[in-house]
Design a protein around this motif. Sequence first.
Motif, PDB file in Angstrom:
ATOM      1  N   UNK A 208       1.050  -1.125   0.173  1.00  0.00           N
ATOM      2  CA  UNK A 208      -0.471  -0.032  -0.291  1.00  0.00           C
ATOM      3  C   UNK A 208       1.274   1.468   0.271  1.00  0.00           C
ATOM      4  N   UNK A 209       0.954   2.455  -0.415  1.00  0.00           N
ATOM      5  CA  UNK A 209       1.449   3.869  -0.279  1.00  0.00           C
ATOM      6  C   UNK A 209       2.095   4.186   1.230  1.00  0.00           C
ATOM      7  N   UNK A 210       2.705   4.402   1.393  1.00  0.00           N
ATOM      8  CA  UNK A 210       3.203   4.331   2.297  1.00  0.00           C
ATOM      9  C   UNK A 210       2.592   6.149   3.796  1.00  0.00           C
ATOM     10  N   UNK A 211       2.323   6.270   4.525  1.00  0.00           N
ATOM     11  CA  UNK A 211       1.890   6.675   5.248  1.00  0.00           C
ATOM     12  C   UNK A 211       2.401   8.529   5.300  1.00  0.00           C
ATOM     13  N   UNK A 212       2.711   9.680   4.882  1.00  0.00           N
ATOM     14  CA  UNK A 212       3.944  10.300   4.950  1.00  0.00           C
ATOM     15  C   UNK A 212       3.306  11.298   5.390  1.00  0.00           C
ATOM     16  N   UNK A 213       3.815  11.881   6.945  1.00  0.00           N
ATOM     17  CA  UNK A 213       3.016  12.713   7.457  1.00  0.00           C
ATOM     18  C   UNK A 213       4.138  13.456   8.443  1.00  0.00           C
TER      19      UNK A 213
END
Length: 288
Positions: A208-213
Amino acid sequence: MSTIAPAPRAFVIGWPITHSRSPLIHNYWLKTYGLPGSYERIPVRPEALAEFLDGFEKQGFVGGNVILPHKETAYALCAETTERGQTLRAVNTLWKSGGKLCGDNTDIIGFLASLDADVPNWAERCEKLVVLGAGGATRAILAALMSRCHARIILINRTLTRGEDLIAHAHTIAPKQVIELHDYSALPGCLAGADLLVNTTSLGMENQPPLTIDLAPLPDHALVADIVYVPLETELLKAARARGLKTSGGLGMLLHQAVFGFARWFGQTPVVTPELRALVTRDIVGAG
Ligand code: ATR
């Protein structure tokens, strides 16, 4: 004349089911406690669910776990459910009583037990909570948090209408609970002063796409939790750890939610040990 009761069999059903780690967990406990029985992974298509649930006793099963996409349908097919199951309108743990199908949902207690194990006393400081996501898993996390914290909850989701539906459901449990809803553009301001950030989305999961926050706005005492457990340490948790924040990963929820089903089917309350955690960790890392 005495009759010997057959060894209890339990199942985990889903579609697909190949990725489930539950057999590893339950068979570890069966072996550790020297109990007779088995726990088996069974693929059940959505259209075959009702028939399977109706007849599993005849196959020697005492009950089992249900995973995606069956949790809501299984709930609807139950004659009796626990309050927790009713709260979420979804079940993950099944058994029969007097021939009737009964269900429970152990996700709420699994999540809380995992946080308690990783960060004891976390609930002493939870006035502002930020929850990412508005999917099926988010329901259990919101219910869990509302049961432990008197907090202002901020829900962040890409699709606001899904967030609104979730909040409407949460208000059926706790009508006075304050829950704000925003999209990701509001996140930096929401993280400022937050005691807890929980990811309940599929972002950061393998494939899945990464969670970049940016976690910079979080205060130093904040706790960051992720319900994703493949990979074991998501980029979110890595970033939180690098900032010196407390973290809690998704594997603990998987292990702790399993305790209650095992106790029901096999008659012994099992313990989530470091050895079990290491066993499942090796399996996840080995499959990566
Ligand atoms: P589940 O029922 O297993 O929780 P789901 O219902 O598909 O799974 O929910 C997945 C969550 O991840 C949702 O909050 C979803 O956001 P949307 O409601 O906007 O779909 C979130 N999610 C998945 N992919 C995303 C992405 N690329 N960006 C932002 N959020 C995403």
